[in-house]
Design a protein around this motif. Structure first.
Motif, PDB file in Angstrom:
ATOM      1  N   LEU A   4       0.813  -1.216   0.000  1.00 42.90           N
ATOM      2  CA  LEU A   4       0.000   0.000   0.000  1.00 42.90           C
ATOM      3  C   LEU A   4       0.850   1.271   0.000  1.00 42.90           C
ATOM      4  O   LEU A   4       0.505   2.256  -0.653  1.00 42.90           O
ATOM      5  N   SER A   5       1.961   1.265   0.717  1.00 41.97           N
ATOM      6  CA  SER A   5       2.800   2.468   0.789  1.00 41.97           C
ATOM      7  C   SER A   5       3.376   2.827  -0.576  1.00 41.97           C
ATOM      8  O   SER A   5       3.387   3.993  -0.981  1.00 41.97           O
ATOM      9  N   ARG A   6       3.837   1.815  -1.315  1.00 46.72           N
ATOM     10  CA  ARG A   6       4.398   2.082  -2.634  1.00 46.72           C
ATOM     11  C   ARG A   6       3.294   2.470  -3.616  1.00 46.72           C
ATOM     12  O   ARG A   6       3.474   3.358  -4.458  1.00 46.72           O
ATOM     13  N   ALA A   7       2.135   1.822  -3.505  1.00 46.00           N
ATOM     14  CA  ALA A   7       0.997   2.178  -4.360  1.00 46.00           C
ATOM     15  C   ALA A   7       0.585   3.622  -4.119  1.00 46.00           C
ATOM     16  O   ALA A   7       0.234   4.350  -5.059  1.00 46.00           O
ATOM     17  N   LEU A   8       0.644   4.058  -2.855  1.00 46.34           N
ATOM     18  CA  LEU A   8       0.295   5.441  -2.535  1.00 46.34           C
ATOM     19  C   LEU A   8       1.273   6.412  -3.190  1.00 46.34           C
ATOM     20  O   LEU A   8       0.857   7.437  -3.739  1.00 46.34           O
ATOM     21  N   ARG A   9       2.561   6.115  -3.154  1.00 48.93           N
ATOM     22  CA  ARG A   9       3.545   7.003  -3.786  1.00 48.93           C
ATOM     23  C   ARG A   9       3.261   7.143  -5.280  1.00 48.93           C
ATOM     24  O   ARG A   9       3.345   8.238  -5.835  1.00 48.93           O
ATOM     25  N   GLU A  10       2.913   6.043  -5.915  1.00 44.61           N
ATOM     26  CA  GLU A  10       2.609   6.099  -7.348  1.00 44.61           C
ATOM     27  C   GLU A  10       1.331   6.895  -7.604  1.00 44.61           C
ATOM     28  O   GLU A  10       1.237   7.636  -8.588  1.00 44.61           O
ATOM     29  N   TYR A  11       0.352   6.745  -6.724  1.00 44.09           N
ATOM     30  CA  TYR A  11      -0.909   7.479  -6.898  1.00 44.09           C
ATOM     31  C   TYR A  11      -0.703   8.986  -6.745  1.00 44.09           C
ATOM     32  O   TYR A  11      -1.209   9.776  -7.547  1.00 44.09           O
ATOM     33  N   LEU A  12       0.055   9.389  -5.730  1.00 47.84           N
ATOM     34  CA  LEU A  12       0.293  10.821  -5.517  1.00 47.84           C
ATOM     35  C   LEU A  12       1.091  11.412  -6.673  1.00 47.84           C
ATOM     36  O   LEU A  12       0.873  12.571  -7.062  1.00 47.84           O
ATOM     37  N   GLY A  82     -10.595   7.556  -5.182  1.00 48.11           N
ATOM     38  CA  GLY A  82      -9.645   7.800  -6.260  1.00 48.11           C
ATOM     39  C   GLY A  82      -8.449   6.863  -6.193  1.00 48.11           C
ATOM     40  O   GLY A  82      -7.960   6.388  -7.228  1.00 48.11           O
ATOM     41  N   PHE A  83      -7.980   6.603  -4.992  1.00 41.73           N
ATOM     42  CA  PHE A  83      -6.838   5.705  -4.787  1.00 41.73           C
ATOM     43  C   PHE A  83      -7.168   4.292  -5.272  1.00 41.73           C
ATOM     44  O   PHE A  83      -6.395   3.661  -6.008  1.00 41.73           O
ATOM     45  N   HIS A  84      -8.348   3.793  -4.888  1.00 39.81           N
ATOM     46  CA  HIS A  84      -8.738   2.452  -5.310  1.00 39.81           C
ATOM     47  C   HIS A  84      -8.990   2.391  -6.819  1.00 39.81           C
ATOM     48  O   HIS A  84      -8.648   1.400  -7.477  1.00 39.81           O
ATOM     49  N   ARG A  85      -9.582   3.440  -7.366  1.00 45.48           N
ATOM     50  CA  ARG A  85      -9.815   3.481  -8.817  1.00 45.48           C
ATOM     51  C   ARG A  85      -8.493   3.421  -9.574  1.00 45.48           C
ATOM     52  O   ARG A  85      -8.356   2.732 -10.588  1.00 45.48           O
TER      53      ARG A  85
END
Length: 300
Positions: A4-12, A82-85
């Motif tokens: 989740l932490s890496r996915a968050l960095r990519e999303y931001l 938005g994060f899940h999308r």
């Protein structure tokens, strides 16, 4: 699979670079989603596929019970959706447990406004004949005369003030630029501040293009604007005056004066006209006067 932490960095990075969201929006999404992920990790959830609808709803319920404003909870829910999308579109995960998650319902509350007489008292009061005093005068004139958000006012740069053309080029939400007219006393007071008073606030060791400066020659902060507006309101008996109240009042008084709703939407920089419709709370006497003056059979 990404955690989740890496996915968050990519999303931001995605919302910043590809969607072009403002820095403040990206920071707000980051705070909301880090809080969300921290709660999931506390429950032992570290991978996107481990997230269930029940866990998301439990997090939202926790936000509501923590005393956050509805608008803050709504922003957090939007960030989660938005994060899940994003994770589904990037094939980080197959499931979308937030797909039809409803946004919190905002209470039906009309915006705070001041009357035309109160606005006149606020703007016509004798501001101190000092650089800071005349800066404050220019600020309340521009907030009420142009309907700017505090962030837009603080972010206003000299090159975006075109007084000869009677317009401001304002950078709003999502870094979108719009043209806002500036005329009358707002233009006069701002012009006087720029010519005669701002130079006295400039610090030669600090280079800034900001229109509104503090006493150290740096860009004025939003907190300072909140304080000076409240102070100016208190002097004329308007207690707790907020900069956004001046924006609300600008919109309300424009509509009361006969301005078209779509024009006010453009001036305020609203993406959705439903937001602007909050300002159509005209008093019944005004509506009646407009009706009597406009309808051909009203006085038959």
């Amino acid at each position: 699979m990404l955690d989740l932490s890496r996915a968050l960095r990519e999303y931001l990075n995605y919302v910043s670079v590809e969607r072009g969201c403002s820095r403040n929006t990206v920071l707000a999404y980051g705070r909301d989603l880090r809080n969300y992920i921290a709660g999931l990790k506390h429950e032992g959830v570290t991978l996107p596929d481990q997230i269930t609808r029940e866990r998301i709803e439990a997090h939202i319920q926790h936000l509501r019970e923590s005393g956050l404003a509805i608008s803050s909870v709504e922003r957090a829910v939007s960030a989660i959706k938005g994060f899940h999308r994003f994770m589904v579109s990037e094939r980080i995960t197959a499931g979308h447990p937030a797909a039809d998650l409803p946004l919190p319902k905002k209470p039906d509350r009309l915006p705070d406004v001041i009357s035309r007489d109160q606005a006149a008292s606020l703007l016509d009061q004798p501001f101190p004949e000092t650089p800071a005093g005349q800066r404050d005068h220019a600020i309340v004139e521009v907030l009420y005369g142009c309907g700017l958000r505090v962030s837009e006012l603080c972010g206003l740069d000299l090159r975006r003030v075109l007084l000869d053309e009677q317009v401001l080029r304002v950078v709003g939400k999502g870094d979108k630029e719009r043209i806002v007219p500036i005329v009358g006393t707002a233009a006069e007071v701002l012009g006087d501040y720029l010519e005669n008073w701002r130079p006295q606030l400039v610090n030669l060791r600090v280079s800034t293009p900001a229109v509104f400066l503090n006493n150290r020659g740096r860009r004025l902060s939003r907190q300072s604007v909140h304080s000076l507006v409240a102070r100016a309101g208190g002097i004329v008996g308007i207690e707790g005056l907020h900069p956004h109240t001046l924006r609300h009042s600008f919109a309300t008084h424009m509509l009361e004066g006969g301005a078209d709703l779509r024009i006010v939407q453009e001036l305020l920089g609203h993406a959705d006209i439903s937001t602007t419709q909050l300002y159509t709370h005209l008093d019944r006497s005004h509506i009646r006067e407009v009706y009597l003056g406009a309808h051909p059979r009203a006085n038959a």
